[in-house]
Structure formats: structure tokens, C-alpha cells
Design a protein around this motif. Structure first.
Motif, PDB file in Angstrom:
ATOM      1  N   GLU A  19       0.852  -1.184   0.000  1.00 27.50           N
ATOM      2  CA  GLU A  19       0.000   0.000   0.000  1.00 27.50           C
ATOM      3  C   GLU A  19       0.890   1.236   0.000  1.00 27.50           C
ATOM      4  OE1 GLU A  19      -3.926   1.308   2.416  1.00 27.50           O
ATOM      5  OE2 GLU A  19      -2.240   0.663   3.643  1.00 27.50           O
ATOM      6  N   PHE A  20       0.835   2.020  -1.093  1.00 27.88           N
ATOM      7  CA  PHE A  20       1.649   3.219  -1.219  1.00 27.88           C
ATOM      8  C   PHE A  20       0.956   4.387  -0.536  1.00 27.88           C
ATOM      9  CE2 PHE A  20       3.507   0.529  -4.342  1.00 27.88           C
ATOM     10  CZ  PHE A  20       4.810   0.928  -4.447  1.00 27.88           C
ATOM     11  N   GLU A  21       1.734   5.159   0.240  1.00 23.11           N
ATOM     12  CA  GLU A  21       1.190   6.310   0.969  1.00 23.11           C
ATOM     13  C   GLU A  21       0.650   7.357   0.003  1.00 23.11           C
ATOM     14  OE1 GLU A  21       3.675   9.449   3.144  1.00 23.11           O
ATOM     15  OE2 GLU A  21       3.056   8.072   4.714  1.00 23.11           O
ATOM     16  N   ASP A  22       1.414   7.677  -1.021  1.00 25.81           N
ATOM     17  CA  ASP A  22       0.989   8.623  -2.053  1.00 25.81           C
ATOM     18  C   ASP A  22       0.385   7.817  -3.198  1.00 25.81           C
ATOM     19  OD1 ASP A  22       2.196  10.621  -0.517  1.00 25.81           O
ATOM     20  OD2 ASP A  22       4.124  10.292  -1.493  1.00 25.81           O
ATOM     21  N   SER A  23      -0.412   8.475  -3.995  1.00 21.18           N
ATOM     22  CA  SER A  23      -0.952   7.764  -5.153  1.00 21.18           C
ATOM     23  C   SER A  23       0.167   7.600  -6.175  1.00 21.18           C
ATOM     24  CB  SER A  23      -2.137   8.516  -5.752  1.00 21.18           C
ATOM     25  OG  SER A  23      -1.737   9.793  -6.169  1.00 21.18           O
ATOM     26  N   VAL A  24       0.505   6.360  -6.478  1.00 18.97           N
ATOM     27  CA  VAL A  24       1.592   6.035  -7.393  1.00 18.97           C
ATOM     28  C   VAL A  24       0.998   5.252  -8.551  1.00 18.97           C
ATOM     29  CG1 VAL A  24       3.740   4.765  -7.654  1.00 18.97           C
ATOM     30  CG2 VAL A  24       3.290   5.995  -5.538  1.00 18.97           C
ATOM     31  N   PRO A  58      -2.015  -6.627   9.299  1.00 18.24           N
ATOM     32  CA  PRO A  58      -3.300  -5.968   9.034  1.00 18.24           C
ATOM     33  C   PRO A  58      -4.385  -6.483   9.970  1.00 18.24           C
ATOM     34  CG  PRO A  58      -2.900  -7.651   7.402  1.00 18.24           C
ATOM     35  CD  PRO A  58      -1.663  -7.587   8.270  1.00 18.24           C
ATOM     36  N   LEU A  59      -5.449  -5.707  10.075  1.00 19.56           N
ATOM     37  CA  LEU A  59      -6.577  -6.109  10.903  1.00 19.56           C
ATOM     38  C   LEU A  59      -7.405  -7.193  10.235  1.00 19.56           C
ATOM     39  CD1 LEU A  59      -7.737  -2.636  12.215  1.00 19.56           C
ATOM     40  CD2 LEU A  59      -6.444  -4.379  13.438  1.00 19.56           C
ATOM     41  N   GLY A  60      -7.359  -7.276   8.937  1.00 14.39           N
ATOM     42  CA  GLY A  60      -8.175  -8.253   8.219  1.00 14.39           C
ATOM     43  C   GLY A  60      -7.368  -8.937   7.141  1.00 14.39           C
ATOM     44  N   THR A  61      -8.083  -9.402   6.131  1.00 12.73           N
ATOM     45  CA  THR A  61      -7.477 -10.107   5.013  1.00 12.73           C
ATOM     46  C   THR A  61      -7.650  -9.270   3.752  1.00 12.73           C
ATOM     47  OG1 THR A  61      -8.031 -12.216   6.027  1.00 12.73           O
ATOM     48  CG2 THR A  61      -7.543 -12.251   3.691  1.00 12.73           C
ATOM     49  N   PHE A  62      -6.626  -9.197   2.946  1.00 16.16           N
ATOM     50  CA  PHE A  62      -6.710  -8.502   1.670  1.00 16.16           C
ATOM     51  C   PHE A  62      -7.078  -9.525   0.607  1.00 16.16           C
ATOM     52  CE2 PHE A  62      -3.951  -5.731   4.111  1.00 16.16           C
ATOM     53  CZ  PHE A  62      -4.511  -4.503   3.847  1.00 16.16           C
ATOM     54  N   LYS A  91      -6.088 -14.356  -1.687  1.00 21.19           N
ATOM     55  CA  LYS A  91      -6.109 -13.494  -0.509  1.00 21.19           C
ATOM     56  C   LYS A  91      -4.741 -13.536   0.165  1.00 21.19           C
ATOM     57  CE  LYS A  91      -7.695 -17.102   2.548  1.00 21.19           C
ATOM     58  NZ  LYS A  91      -8.663 -17.552   3.508  1.00 21.19           N
ATOM     59  N   THR A  92      -4.486 -12.547   1.035  1.00 19.09           N
ATOM     60  CA  THR A  92      -3.245 -12.512   1.790  1.00 19.09           C
ATOM     61  C   THR A  92      -3.454 -11.781   3.101  1.00 19.09           C
ATOM     62  OG1 THR A  92      -0.887 -11.967   1.734  1.00 19.09           O
ATOM     63  CG2 THR A  92      -2.378 -10.362   0.758  1.00 19.09           C
ATOM     64  N   ARG A  93      -2.603 -12.092   4.058  1.00 19.56           N
ATOM     65  CA  ARG A  93      -2.593 -11.391   5.334  1.00 19.56           C
ATOM     66  C   ARG A  93      -1.268 -10.643   5.510  1.00 19.56           C
ATOM     67  NH1 ARG A  93      -6.061 -11.857   9.174  1.00 19.56           N
ATOM     68  NH2 ARG A  93      -4.488 -11.636  10.794  1.00 19.56           N
ATOM     69  N   LYS A  94      -0.539 -10.480   4.417  1.00 18.05           N
ATOM     70  CA  LYS A  94       0.745  -9.780   4.440  1.00 18.05           C
ATOM     71  C   LYS A  94       0.550  -8.370   3.887  1.00 18.05           C
ATOM     72  CE  LYS A  94       2.944 -13.551   5.585  1.00 18.05           C
ATOM     73  NZ  LYS A  94       3.553 -13.751   6.849  1.00 18.05           N
ATOM     74  N   LEU A  95       1.006  -7.360   4.626  1.00 15.90           N
ATOM     75  CA  LEU A  95       0.843  -5.966   4.222  1.00 15.90           C
ATOM     76  C   LEU A  95       2.168  -5.236   4.371  1.00 15.90           C
ATOM     77  CD1 LEU A  95      -0.781  -3.310   3.640  1.00 15.90           C
ATOM     78  CD2 LEU A  95      -1.192  -3.203   6.091  1.00 15.90           C
ATOM     79  N   ILE A  96       2.518  -4.453   3.367  1.00 16.47           N
ATOM     80  CA  ILE A  96       3.683  -3.573   3.439  1.00 16.47           C
ATOM     81  C   ILE A  96       3.203  -2.157   3.142  1.00 16.47           C
ATOM     82  CG2 ILE A  96       5.939  -2.983   2.491  1.00 16.47           C
ATOM     83  CD1 ILE A  96       6.310  -5.892   1.752  1.00 16.47           C
ATOM     84  N   SER A  97       3.363  -1.251   4.104  1.00 22.82           N
ATOM     85  CA  SER A  97       3.050   0.162   3.888  1.00 22.82           C
ATOM     86  C   SER A  97       4.285   0.817   3.292  1.00 22.82           C
ATOM     87  CB  SER A  97       2.685   0.841   5.203  1.00 22.82           C
ATOM     88  OG  SER A  97       1.479   0.316   5.685  1.00 22.82           O
ATOM     89  N   VAL A  98       4.115   1.513   2.167  1.00 25.09           N
ATOM     90  CA  VAL A  98       5.247   2.048   1.409  1.00 25.09           C
ATOM     91  C   VAL A  98       5.132   3.563   1.334  1.00 25.09           C
ATOM     92  CG1 VAL A  98       6.493   1.915  -0.772  1.00 25.09           C
ATOM     93  CG2 VAL A  98       5.221  -0.066   0.038  1.00 25.09           C
ATOM     94  N   GLU A  99       6.282   4.249   1.541  1.00 21.67           N
ATOM     95  CA  GLU A  99       6.318   5.706   1.427  1.00 21.67           C
ATOM     96  C   GLU A  99       7.608   6.123   0.734  1.00 21.67           C
ATOM     97  OE1 GLU A  99       8.020   6.762   5.860  1.00 21.67           O
ATOM     98  OE2 GLU A  99       5.863   6.739   5.540  1.00 21.67           O
ATOM     99  N   HIS A 100       7.623   7.352   0.204  1.00 21.53           N
ATOM    100  CA  HIS A 100       8.817   7.867  -0.487  1.00 21.53           C
ATOM    101  C   HIS A 100      10.025   7.842   0.449  1.00 21.53           C
ATOM    102  CE1 HIS A 100       6.380   9.583  -3.779  1.00 21.53           C
ATOM    103  NE2 HIS A 100       7.512   9.488  -4.439  1.00 21.53           N
ATOM    104  N   ALA A 101      11.180   7.536  -0.108  1.00 22.99           N
ATOM    105  CA  ALA A 101      12.433   7.574   0.645  1.00 22.99           C
ATOM    106  C   ALA A 101      13.165   8.862   0.299  1.00 22.99           C
ATOM    107  CB  ALA A 101      13.300   6.370   0.293  1.00 22.99           C
ATOM    108  N   TYR A 102      13.671   9.536   1.305  1.00 25.10           N
ATOM    109  CA  TYR A 102      14.409  10.778   1.099  1.00 25.10           C
ATOM    110  C   TYR A 102      15.810  10.624   1.671  1.00 25.10           C
ATOM    111  CZ  TYR A 102       9.791  12.615   0.128  1.00 25.10           C
ATOM    112  OH  TYR A 102       8.551  12.813  -0.404  1.00 25.10           O
TER     113      TYR A 102
END
Length: 149
Positions: A19-24, A58-62, A91-102
Motif C-alpha cells: 500500500e503506497f502512501e501517495d498515489s503512485v 493488518p486487521l483483516g485479510t486482503f 487473498k493474503t494477510r501480508k501488508l507492506i506500507s510504502v512511502e517515499h524515501a528521502y
């Protein structure tokens, strides 16, 4: 006895939701690389842009769906097919939150000017050649002079 198993027997495939923080828009990138997907903080490289990720619980399943080109209905009289019909993929229960690296400077290392020793300042001369062969000849001459005791 010889081992009849292949290398693919040892590979486990796990689907991960990133899941990307900004719309990519992933369609505009030519190459996508993920480094350290098995670590807590993977790095994503989309062409020349870098992102850092954080593995989360995550709280649920994707759930993943795709367009169904040939939908069917059980009762043609009462069932009405929607304009867009999707079918379940996985389905998956694995989540990676992604954001820009500076890029940030290391702590304790402020912008310090690089000091050049006085002996080196005198030896630096501007290049005065016009072509590559001239540069090679000049390099050979200077190299030969530096080798002489």
C-alpha cells in the motif's frame, strides 16, 4: 543416490499487498525492483525513485479480484448481471506500507568542506587537450615523468 528434487521445490510463493502512501501510478514505470522483501523494511525502486516499506500486521485479510470476461448467472429471470463482474483470485494477510524515501545526512556529519593538502593544490593543472589521442599522449608523458626517481 542422487537428489531428484529441483530448486523450484524449495521456493515458497507468498502474495503481499503493498500500500503506497501517495498515489503512485505503477503503469508509468518501466522497471520495478524490490530489495529485502523478506525483511521488516524492504526497499522499492521504481525506475529512479526509491520507496521504503514497513511490514505490518493488518486487521483483516486482503482479497484480490480480476475482471471476469465470461460471467454467468444462475437464474436469468431474476439475476441481473452488473456492468463489471469480478471473480476472486486469492487473498493474503501480508501488508507492506510504502512511502517515499528521502536522502538525509548522517548524524554527526554536517556539511564539512573537504580539505585539500597544500602539496596537492600546486600540482592540479587544467586539462589542455583537444582530442582523445592528445589526452592519451599527455597522460603517457606525465606518467613517465612521475615514474622517474
Amino acid at each position: 543416490m542422487s537428489d531428484t528434487g529441483t530448486a523450484s521445490d524449495d521456493v515458497e510463493e507468498i502474495l503481499v499487498f503493498a500500500e503506497f502512501e501517495d498515489s503512485v501510478n505503477l503503469d508509468k514505470y518501466n522497471s520495478i525492483h524490490v530489495l529485502g522483501i523478506e525483511t521488516k523494511h524492504p526497499v522499492f525502486q521504481l525506475d529512479d525513485t526509491f520507496f521504503t516499506g514497513t511490514t505490518e500486521n493488518p486487521l483483516g485479510t486482503f482479497m484480490f479480484f480480476e475482471d471476469d470476461p465470461s460471467p454467468h448467472c444462475e437464474d436469468s429471470l431474476f439475476d441481473k448481471l452488473p456492468e463489471k463482474y469480478l471473480k476472486y483470485v486469492c487473498k493474503t494477510r501480508k501488508l507492506i506500507s510504502v512511502e517515499h524515501a528521502y536522502v538525509t545526512p548522517k548524524e554527526g556529519k554536517e556539511d564539512q568542506p573537504v580539505e585539500v593538502p597544500d602539496s596537492m593544490e600546486d600540482d592540479i593543472k587544467p586539462a589542455d587537450f583537444k582530442t582523445i589521442p592528445d589526452a592519451i599522449e599527455q597522460f603517457k608523458k606525465e606518467w613517465a615523468q612521475n615514474l622517474k626517481p
